[in-house]
Enzyme design. Structure first.
Site, PDB file in Angstrom:
ATOM      1  N   HIS A  26      56.634 -50.658  62.565  1.00  0.00           N
ATOM      2  CA  HIS A  26      56.502 -51.570  61.458  1.00  0.00           C
ATOM      3  C   HIS A  26      55.280 -51.306  60.629  1.00  0.00           C
ATOM      4  O   HIS A  26      54.194 -51.250  61.438  1.00  0.00           O
ATOM      5  CB  HIS A  26      56.488 -53.168  61.979  1.00  0.00           C
ATOM      6  N   HIS A  79      65.852 -48.516  69.352  1.00  0.00           N
ATOM      7  CA  HIS A  79      65.675 -47.222  68.679  1.00  0.00           C
ATOM      8  C   HIS A  79      64.218 -47.163  68.054  1.00  0.00           C
ATOM      9  O   HIS A  79      63.826 -48.186  67.387  1.00  0.00           O
ATOM     10  CB  HIS A  79      66.597 -47.150  67.573  1.00  0.00           C
ATOM     11  N   ASN A  95      57.054 -52.660  68.704  1.00  0.00           N
ATOM     12  CA  ASN A  95      57.291 -53.448  69.937  1.00  0.00           C
ATOM     13  C   ASN A  95      58.034 -52.525  70.860  1.00  0.00           C
ATOM     14  O   ASN A  95      58.952 -52.006  70.609  1.00  0.00           O
ATOM     15  CB  ASN A  95      58.108 -54.591  69.301  1.00  0.00           C
ATOM     16  N   CYS A 105      73.979 -47.327  67.872  1.00  0.00           N
ATOM     17  CA  CYS A 105      72.864 -48.563  67.545  1.00  0.00           C
ATOM     18  C   CYS A 105      72.849 -48.625  65.970  1.00  0.00           C
ATOM     19  O   CYS A 105      73.213 -47.591  65.145  1.00  0.00           O
ATOM     20  CB  CYS A 105      71.535 -48.242  68.285  1.00  0.00           C
ATOM     21  N   HIS A 141      60.913 -47.716  66.644  1.00  0.00           N
ATOM     22  CA  HIS A 141      60.408 -47.936  65.330  1.00  0.00           C
ATOM     23  C   HIS A 141      59.232 -48.305  65.181  1.00  0.00           C
ATOM     24  O   HIS A 141      58.564 -49.178  65.969  1.00  0.00           O
ATOM     25  CB  HIS A 141      61.408 -48.783  64.420  1.00  0.00           C
ATOM     26  N   GLY A 174      58.790 -57.748  72.564  1.00  0.00           N
ATOM     27  CA  GLY A 174      59.785 -58.300  71.406  1.00  0.00           C
ATOM     28  C   GLY A 174      60.419 -57.216  70.722  1.00  0.00           C
ATOM     29  O   GLY A 174      60.941 -57.401  69.397  1.00  0.00           O
ATOM     30  N   ASP A 218      62.316 -53.016  55.737  1.00  0.00           N
ATOM     31  CA  ASP A 218      62.800 -54.205  56.555  1.00  0.00           C
ATOM     32  C   ASP A 218      63.780 -55.074  55.900  1.00  0.00           C
ATOM     33  O   ASP A 218      63.280 -55.659  54.707  1.00  0.00           O
ATOM     34  CB  ASP A 218      61.690 -54.933  57.260  1.00  0.00           C
ATOM     35  N   HIS A 234      67.760 -40.620  68.430  1.00  0.00           N
ATOM     36  CA  HIS A 234      67.797 -41.702  68.975  1.00  0.00           C
ATOM     37  C   HIS A 234      66.998 -41.769  70.159  1.00  0.00           C
ATOM     38  O   HIS A 234      67.254 -41.045  71.158  1.00  0.00           O
ATOM     39  CB  HIS A 234      69.209 -42.215  69.726  1.00  0.00           C
TER      40      HIS A 234
END
Ligand code: AMP
Length: 118
Positions: free
Chosen positions: A97, A93, A82, A2, A95, A88, A28, A44
């Site tokens: 934000h 993998h 998400n 990924c 994460h 969404g 980002d 992962h």
């Protein structure tokens, strides 16, 4: 492999904020706030629904360090993960934000999206 695993391996470059042996924080590529950083485990793990409480405990400490490093620990920030299709999630993998650097608005449901009438 990924895309975030490729970032971890160095195959894809990233703009690193903070890193240790288990986690990586990087800017980002398409920021939606003055500060928009992604925080990932190097291992992962598909999504939040699959992460262990032990991993999250360590990740929490790392996330707090990222906030301090970015200087948003006092003024505040938003942390989002998400999870899955309806959540969404585009990259499978885990994460988080981290959004900050200014006052954030809140929007979370497509039906309410004012942009849909544009
Ligand atoms: P999500 O929709 O929660 O899966 O978020 C995926 C995020 O990854 C989006 O905000 C993208 O802008 C970001 N992204 C995708 N590719 C990269 C990359 N190579 N470097 C940094 N961020 C990326």
């Amino acid at each position: 492999m990924c895309i975030f695993c490729k970032i971890v391996s160095g195959e894809i470059p990233n703009n690193t904020v903070l890193e240790n042996d288990k986690f990586l924080a990087f800017h980002d590529i398409n920021p939606t706030a003055p500060i928009h950083v992604l925080i990932i485990p190097k291992e992962h793990i598909k999504c939040f629904q699959e992460v262990s409480p032990q991993m999250m405990a360590e990740m929490t400490t790392f996330i707090q360090e990222v906030a301090s490093t970015l200087g948003v620990d006092n003024n505040g920030y938003r942390l989002i993960t998400n999870n899955g299709k309806d959540g969404g999630q585009e990259i499978d993998h885990l994460h988080f934000h981290m959004l900050g650097g200014g006052k954030l608005v809140w929007h979370h449901y497509e039906e309410d999206d004012p942009r849909k009438n544009i």
